[in-house]
Scaffold this active site. Structure first.
Site, PDB file in Angstrom:
ATOM      1  N   ARG A 252      -0.964 -32.980  31.219  1.00 49.41           N
ATOM      2  CA  ARG A 252      -1.223 -33.909  30.119  1.00 49.41           C
ATOM      3  C   ARG A 252      -1.337 -35.353  30.606  1.00 49.41           C
ATOM      4  O   ARG A 252      -2.009 -36.166  29.981  1.00 49.41           O
ATOM      5  CB  ARG A 252      -0.124 -33.747  29.046  1.00 49.41           C
ATOM      6  CG  ARG A 252       1.256 -34.109  29.514  1.00 49.41           C
ATOM      7  CD  ARG A 252       2.354 -33.544  28.599  1.00 49.41           C
ATOM      8  NE  ARG A 252       2.491 -32.084  28.771  1.00 49.41           N
ATOM      9  CZ  ARG A 252       3.389 -31.340  28.132  1.00 49.41           C
ATOM     10  NH1 ARG A 252       4.223 -31.891  27.258  1.00 49.41           N
ATOM     11  NH2 ARG A 252       3.456 -30.043  28.357  1.00 49.41           N
TER      12      ARG A 252
ATOM     13  N   ASP B 101      -4.822 -24.212  38.961  1.00 51.32           N
ATOM     14  CA  ASP B 101      -4.528 -25.241  37.969  1.00 51.32           C
ATOM     15  C   ASP B 101      -5.615 -26.313  37.862  1.00 51.32           C
ATOM     16  O   ASP B 101      -5.483 -27.285  37.124  1.00 51.32           O
ATOM     17  CB  ASP B 101      -3.165 -25.876  38.298  1.00 51.32           C
ATOM     18  CG  ASP B 101      -2.375 -26.254  37.062  1.00 51.32           C
ATOM     19  OD1 ASP B 101      -2.726 -25.782  35.965  1.00 51.32           O
ATOM     20  OD2 ASP B 101      -1.419 -27.030  37.198  1.00 51.32           O
TER      21      ASP B 101
ATOM     22  N   LYS C  54       8.897 -25.720  40.460  1.00 50.38           N
ATOM     23  CA  LYS C  54       8.729 -24.369  39.907  1.00 50.38           C
ATOM     24  C   LYS C  54       9.501 -23.360  40.753  1.00 50.38           C
ATOM     25  O   LYS C  54       9.897 -23.666  41.880  1.00 50.38           O
ATOM     26  CB  LYS C  54       7.250 -23.970  39.948  1.00 50.38           C
ATOM     27  CG  LYS C  54       6.367 -24.653  38.941  1.00 50.38           C
ATOM     28  CD  LYS C  54       4.962 -24.038  38.981  1.00 50.38           C
ATOM     29  CE  LYS C  54       4.017 -24.732  38.026  1.00 50.38           C
ATOM     30  NZ  LYS C  54       4.379 -24.585  36.605  1.00 50.38           N
TER      31      LYS C  54
ATOM     32  N   ASP D  26       6.784 -31.246  35.932  1.00 52.25           N
ATOM     33  CA  ASP D  26       5.945 -30.048  35.863  1.00 52.25           C
ATOM     34  C   ASP D  26       5.026 -30.067  34.630  1.00 52.25           C
ATOM     35  O   ASP D  26       4.159 -29.219  34.495  1.00 52.25           O
ATOM     36  CB  ASP D  26       6.830 -28.793  35.866  1.00 52.25           C
ATOM     37  CG  ASP D  26       6.050 -27.534  36.206  1.00 52.25           C
ATOM     38  OD1 ASP D  26       4.894 -27.666  36.673  1.00 52.25           O
ATOM     39  OD2 ASP D  26       6.605 -26.430  36.021  1.00 52.25           O
TER      40      ASP D  26
ATOM     41  N   GLU E 175       2.617 -32.021  34.135  1.00 50.63           N
ATOM     42  CA  GLU E 175       1.763 -33.038  34.759  1.00 50.63           C
ATOM     43  C   GLU E 175       0.348 -33.061  34.209  1.00 50.63           C
ATOM     44  O   GLU E 175      -0.321 -34.090  34.250  1.00 50.63           O
ATOM     45  CB  GLU E 175       1.719 -32.801  36.281  1.00 50.63           C
ATOM     46  CG  GLU E 175       0.739 -31.721  36.786  1.00 50.63           C
ATOM     47  CD  GLU E 175       1.035 -30.322  36.299  1.00 50.63           C
ATOM     48  OE1 GLU E 175       2.200 -30.060  35.910  1.00 50.63           O
ATOM     49  OE2 GLU E 175       0.115 -29.488  36.275  1.00 50.63           O
TER      50      GLU E 175
ATOM     51  N   ASP F  62      -0.162 -26.904  41.745  1.00 53.56           N
ATOM     52  CA  ASP F  62       0.944 -27.353  40.904  1.00 53.56           C
ATOM     53  C   ASP F  62       2.250 -26.728  41.386  1.00 53.56           C
ATOM     54  O   ASP F  62       2.567 -25.588  41.062  1.00 53.56           O
ATOM     55  CB  ASP F  62       0.672 -26.971  39.442  1.00 53.56           C
ATOM     56  CG  ASP F  62       1.749 -27.496  38.497  1.00 53.56           C
ATOM     57  OD1 ASP F  62       2.596 -28.294  38.957  1.00 53.56           O
ATOM     58  OD2 ASP F  62       1.727 -27.107  37.311  1.00 53.56           O
TER      59      ASP F  62
ATOM     60  N   LYS G  93      -8.631 -30.635  33.395  1.00 55.29           N
ATOM     61  CA  LYS G  93      -7.431 -30.738  34.234  1.00 55.29           C
ATOM     62  C   LYS G  93      -7.752 -30.195  35.618  1.00 55.29           C
ATOM     63  O   LYS G  93      -8.165 -29.052  35.764  1.00 55.29           O
ATOM     64  CB  LYS G  93      -6.278 -29.940  33.604  1.00 55.29           C
ATOM     65  CG  LYS G  93      -5.053 -29.804  34.517  1.00 55.29           C
ATOM     66  CD  LYS G  93      -3.888 -29.075  33.829  1.00 55.29           C
ATOM     67  CE  LYS G  93      -2.728 -28.832  34.794  1.00 55.29           C
ATOM     68  NZ  LYS G  93      -1.599 -28.123  34.160  1.00 55.29           N
TER      69      LYS G  93
HETATM   70  N1  BES Z   1       0.040 -25.437  35.252  1.00 48.41           N
HETATM   71  C1  BES Z   1       1.144 -25.183  34.413  1.00 48.41           C
HETATM   72  C2  BES Z   1       0.823 -24.211  33.274  1.00 48.41           C
HETATM   73  C3  BES Z   1       0.449 -22.818  33.667  1.00 48.41           C
HETATM   74  C4  BES Z   1       1.416 -21.834  33.718  1.00 48.41           C
HETATM   75  C5  BES Z   1      -0.857 -22.482  33.925  1.00 48.41           C
HETATM   76  C6  BES Z   1       1.064 -20.545  34.051  1.00 48.41           C
HETATM   77  C7  BES Z   1      -1.218 -21.195  34.263  1.00 48.41           C
HETATM   78  C8  BES Z   1      -0.256 -20.222  34.317  1.00 48.41           C
HETATM   79  C9  BES Z   1       1.625 -26.480  33.774  1.00 48.41           C
HETATM   80  O1  BES Z   1       1.443 -27.625  34.509  1.00 48.41           O
HETATM   81  C10 BES Z   1       3.100 -26.333  33.570  1.00 48.41           C
HETATM   82  O2  BES Z   1       3.807 -26.279  34.523  1.00 48.41           O
HETATM   83  N2  BES Z   1       3.485 -26.273  32.313  1.00 48.41           N
HETATM   84  C11 BES Z   1       4.848 -26.154  31.958  1.00 48.41           C
HETATM   85  C12 BES Z   1       5.072 -27.086  30.809  1.00 48.41           C
HETATM   86  C13 BES Z   1       6.494 -27.381  30.557  1.00 48.41           C
HETATM   87  C14 BES Z   1       7.138 -28.080  31.709  1.00 48.41           C
HETATM   88  C15 BES Z   1       6.583 -28.226  29.305  1.00 48.41           C
HETATM   89  C16 BES Z   1       5.121 -24.709  31.574  1.00 48.41           C
HETATM   90  O3  BES Z   1       4.218 -24.024  31.132  1.00 48.41           O
HETATM   91  O4  BES Z   1       6.249 -24.274  31.742  1.00 48.41           O
HETATM   92 ZN    ZN Z   2      -0.085 -27.591  35.823  1.00 47.12          ZN
HETATM   93 MN    MN Z   3       3.021 -28.000  35.852  1.00 41.31          MN
END
Ligand code: BES
Ligand code: ZN
Ligand code: MN
Length: 503
Positions: A349, A286, A275, A345, A347, A268, A263
């Site tokens: 996957r 990210d 966010k 968010d 993204e 992000d 990834k």
């Molecule tokens: N990049 C984030 C995940 C992340 C969070 C990485 C904190 C490192 C530290 C990912 O893209 C994300 O935003 N995930 C969401 C998923 C949700 C929307 C299903 C999350 O973790 O809230």
């Molecule tokens: Zn992310």
């Molecule tokens: Mn995200």
């Protein structure tokens, strides 16, 4: 420039600005660790009361410095704590040594020459001493106008097995691997504005020079032509377009073929499903998965391992604008599967789906993806442990591969009810997300599996351990950690040592 040596010499008689030994924490009194025997006898009975006066207990991270005044050939003795000795747990012991070596690097930053007399009685320990030292001494100074270059000129690792051929090989290889980890850290620490997908792709092209790795960069036009709807959709909101960087290492007579997918969200913001300000703070990290698979491929090539590697760095910036992907949009992943996007968010996957489908086409024996994918796994496992999902045997191999360098990957399930959630879309083939609060990391893994065509596969969610928020501790320094790189290289090593027939 620092030069590194491996020697079988006595720490008491080695002439260096500083000599480092380690001690285990053991009740009230620290217990000097393997490697320190000669130092103990040089001091005789005077050492124990001295350490007690200094208040040194051997706790992990603890350091004390003692001027030797002729007791040793070196003028300074540095003691580092290993913490309590783990009972018959090899991986924990290796990790303690790795951490202590990292602490030692920072405690000897002003010495021109350093001798490390840490536990190094076998090649696994030798490796962790040198890797820990190199990683603990890492600093990201590119953006500091005054960057004090504090690094010893000569570092000598003392080991009783130094004359063995495997030890010298391990010692050289460890330096290659540690350099790859620091390269991941550099990329992760680089501000997102200076490492957009096109710039990151350029950096990767520069990094492969001089190796046997071939690289192809697919730009946004090419990605549209190919139908890589994940990358195109996620990258659509940014003025810096997405890229898919494909790396190929093809040794002669490979014993197996491994595909790596990373990834690479260079920043992000969450996109339209934006966010919070705090949630964005570390989101330059990210792209750690893409950095890791890229540098792992380069390290595997530099080590000349007989494993074919095809790697995919899925690069996009997740931003907000009039051209951003919207919740409710349906995108088509490479290969044709349609996905209902419900949370911009989630993204990671989507870009990984394109990468996984490209990987499947190459018919590899195993696919491993690496991603800072979900905060859920961070919630579950904290910031030091990664999650691993996938085919049982690949998961086991990943867990095993992590042991040699103290990386913990914790197996997580993909239960049937979570798979059903992925199949819950009313308008597309699969759903990217739902607003169920629970099991979000599992849902992400279930989603990814849809794009693996049931091949041997593992998914490493490194959202927690990819980025270190605190101050330097052990071999971890602030910012990017390079977590999972050593696991990937050791996984490739494990494949290499198998007979070609069972690869
Ligand atoms: N990049 C984030 C995940 C992340 C969070 C990485 C904190 C490192 C530290 C990912 O893209 C994300 O935003 N995930 C969401 C998923 C949700 C929307 C299903 C999350 O973790 O809230
Ligand atoms: Zn992310
Ligand atoms: Mn995200």
């Amino acid at each position: 420039m620092t030069t590194y040596h491996l020697r079988a010499a006595s720490p008491a008689k080695t002439r260096a600005d500083a000599v480092v030994v380690a001690a285990w924490e053991d009740g009230k009194n620290p217990r000097l660790a393997d490697g320190a025997e000669d130092v103990r006898s040089a001091y005789g009975r005077s050492l124990r009361p001295l350490l007690s006066t200094l208040g040194f207990t051997g706790k992990s991270g603890e350091v004390t410095r003692v001027p030797t005044r002729g007791a040793l050939s070196s003028p300074l003795l540095v003691l580092v704590g290993l913490g309590e000795k783990p009972k018959s747990n090899r991986a924990a012991e290796l990790l303690a040594v790795r951490r202590a070596a990292g602490t030692a690097a920072r405690s000897t930053a002003n010495a021109a020459s350093v001798a490390l007399a840490l536990p190094a009685g076998d090649t696994g320990l030798v490796r962790n001493v040198i890797e820990g030292y190199l990683l603990g001494g890492y600093a990201f100074a590119r953006y500091q106008s005054k960057s004090p270059d504090k690094r010893a000129g000569t570092v000598t690792v003392l080991s009783p097995v130094a004359r063995r051929h495997e030890a010298t090989t391990t010692f050289e290889e460890a330096q290659v691997v540690a350099t790859a980890v620091t390269a991941v850290r550099d990329w992760v620490n680089t501000p997102a504005g200076d490492l957009t997908p096109p710039l990151f792709a350029d950096e990767i092209q520069k990094a492969v020079k001089g190796t046997r790795v071939k690289v192809t960069v697919l730009d946004d036009q090419k990605l549209r032509d190919l139908g890589c709807g994940g990358l195109v959709g996620v990258g659509g909101g940014s003025s810096a377009p997405p890229r898919l960087v494909e790396l190929r290492y093809s040794p002669e007579d490979p014993v197996g073929h491994m595909a790596l997918v990373g990834k690479g969200i260079t920043f992000d913001s969450g996109g339209l499903t934006i966010k919070t300000a705090k949630g964005m703070e570390t989101m330059k990290c990210d792209m750690a998965g893409a950095a890791t698979v890229t540098q792992a491929t380069l390290a595997i090539a530099r080590l000349g391992l007989p494993v074919r590697v095809t790697a995919y760095a899925c690069l996009a910036e997740n931003m907000l604008s009039g051209s951003s992907m919207r919740p409710g949009d349906v995108i088509t992943i490479y290969g044709g599967k349609t996905v209902e996007v419900l949370n911009t968010d989630a993204e990671g996957r989507l870009v990984l789906a394109d990468g996984l489908q490209r990987a499947v086409e190459q018919d590899p024996d195993v696919i491993v993806d690496v991603a800072t994918l979900t905060g859920h796994m961070m919630m579950a496992l904290g910031s030091k442990v990664g999650a691993v999902f996938g085919s049982d045997d690949v998961v086991d191999a990943v867990v095993e591969a992590g042991q040699e360098s103290g990386e913990k990957h914790w197996p997580m399930p993909i239960p049937p009810d979570v798979v059903e959630r992925v199949h819950g879309s009313k308008i597309a083939d699969i759903a990217q997300h739902d607003w169920v609060r629970w099991g979000g990391g599992l849902l992400a893994a279930a989603f990814l599996r849809e794009f693996t065509d049931e091949r041997p596969w593992a998914h490493l969610d490194i959202a927690g351990p990819a980025y270190h928020k605190g101050t330097a501790a052990g071999h971890w320094t602030p910012g990017g950690t390079g977590f999972a790189l050593t696991t990937l290289v050791d996984y490739a090593r494990a494949l290499s040592s198998r007979a070609p027939s069972d690869a």
